[in-house]
Design an enzyme around this catalytic site. Structure first.
Site, PDB file in Angstrom:
ATOM      1  N   LYS A 220     -11.773  93.378  26.129  1.00 40.02           N
ATOM      2  CA  LYS A 220     -11.767  94.839  26.081  1.00 40.02           C
ATOM      3  C   LYS A 220     -10.927  95.438  27.214  1.00 40.02           C
ATOM      4  O   LYS A 220     -10.669  94.808  28.245  1.00 40.02           O
ATOM      5  CB  LYS A 220     -13.202  95.367  26.151  1.00 40.02           C
ATOM      6  CG  LYS A 220     -14.041  95.064  24.906  1.00 40.02           C
ATOM      7  CD  LYS A 220     -13.649  95.937  23.736  1.00 40.02           C
ATOM      8  CE  LYS A 220     -14.441  95.617  22.476  1.00 40.02           C
ATOM      9  NZ  LYS A 220     -15.815  96.134  22.499  1.00 40.02           N
ATOM     10  N   ARG A 254     -20.278  88.784  20.657  1.00 37.81           N
ATOM     11  CA  ARG A 254     -19.136  88.864  19.738  1.00 37.81           C
ATOM     12  C   ARG A 254     -17.863  88.525  20.511  1.00 37.81           C
ATOM     13  O   ARG A 254     -17.510  89.217  21.461  1.00 37.81           O
ATOM     14  CB  ARG A 254     -19.054  90.271  19.140  1.00 37.81           C
ATOM     15  CG  ARG A 254     -17.984  90.473  18.069  1.00 37.81           C
ATOM     16  CD  ARG A 254     -18.074  91.898  17.522  1.00 37.81           C
ATOM     17  NE  ARG A 254     -17.149  92.134  16.431  1.00 37.81           N
ATOM     18  CZ  ARG A 254     -15.897  92.568  16.573  1.00 37.81           C
ATOM     19  NH1 ARG A 254     -15.422  92.806  17.792  1.00 37.81           N
ATOM     20  NH2 ARG A 254     -15.117  92.764  15.526  1.00 37.81           N
TER      21      ARG A 254
END
Length: 295
Positions: A220, A254
């Site tokens: 991210k 995830r």
């Protein structure tokens, strides 16, 4: 009934593998637009330790634009069918009720909706009638605009309130409580400090809700903000952030690189079990010894 996605007692955290069948996803856009290549990669993730493969056909990176329904269906449904036929448990990553419906018909066992079943008015009905698991994610705004000056007065409380409201809506629509997972939405309308607070605060969501918590930190943007590393070189930071989340009580992580992250997840799972289980006294003894040695 307990959700199957609650972390097993003294067991490893579940792994969800990311399979982006898109040309423009932030990390691996364009890599798996070919159906055969996508199915092969999904099965490789399963063999590497992924309990479920999350198939998506619409990028939700910051600034991304919506994809037409037919385009999204064309990208994901053949992949879902191929993976299910090969014995893979599949999640469909979409905000569109029709994509959810067709993916479930093709064998998907979970809906992963970044809008928490808000974007499409038919989504609640589809999930309730199908009986599949559903992951409700918090997002401030929409992918196209979510990183344009997001603000929170208290991010943990605001996300928790959002979860309370969405859980209530799901239960009223007929979604089974045991089918629901919660995702705080790292990077979705969040500042750096919000992302860090949410990862550190997973235990608060576990305390407030008797539901599995999914954490998605893989590659991210907040990682790049902290370390300056490019998106293709964020696996170390992903492992560290994921481990902190696991120590806080995360049930499912995830990730993109399943084979690499599975090693970190195994280690963090073992350490978190030690920290909270019957052998926790070992850790306390070790800490005390460290204080006496270095103090």
């Amino acid at each position: 009934m307990t959700s199957r996605w609650q972390r097993p007692a003294n067991g490893d955290v579940w792994i969800m593998g990311v399979l982006n069948c898109t040309p423009d996803s932030f990390s691996d856009g364009g890599s798996f637009v070919d159906v055969e290549k996508a199915v092969t990669h999904g099965l490789t993730m399963k063999a590497s330790g992924a309990a479920i493969v999350d198939v998506g056909g619409e990028s939700t990176r910051p600034g991304s634009r919506p994809v037409a329904l037919e385009d999204e269906l064309q990208r994901v449904i053949p992949v879902v069918k191929g993976l299910v036929a090969a014995g893979c448990l599949v999640s469909i990553d979409t905000m569109k009720a029709e994509v959810m419906s067709q993916a479930v018909e093709a064998g998907a066992g979970m809906v992963n909706d970044v809008s928490a079943l808000i974007h499409d008015a038919d989504s609640l009905r589809v999930v309730a009638e199908s009986g599949v698991d559903v992951c409700l994610m918090h997002m401030q705004g929409a992918p196209e605009t979510m990183q344009q000056n997001p603000k929170y007065s208290g991010v943990l409380d605001e996300v928790a309130l959002f979860f309370e409201q969405r859980i209530e809506s799901c239960l009223k629509a007929g979604v089974a409580e045991s089918s629901i997972l919660l995702d705080p939405g790292i990077g979705f309308g969040k500042r750096l400090e919000d992302n860090l607070a949410l990862i550190r605060g997973i235990s608060e969501f576990k305390r407030r809700f008797s539901m599995p918590v999914l954490l998605g930190v893989s590659r991210k943007s907040f990682i790049g903000q902290l370390t300056g590393s490019p998106v293709e070189d964020r696996e170390i930071e992903t492992a560290v952030a994921g481990a902190i989340g696991i120590l806080q009580g995360t049930d499912i992580v995830r990730v993109h690189d399943v084979s690499l992250q599975a090693r970190a997840i195994r280690m963090a799972s073992a350490l978190s079990t030690l920290a909270t289980g019957p052998d926790a006294s070992i850790l306390r003894d070790m800490e005390a010894m460290d204080v006496r040695t270095n103090g």
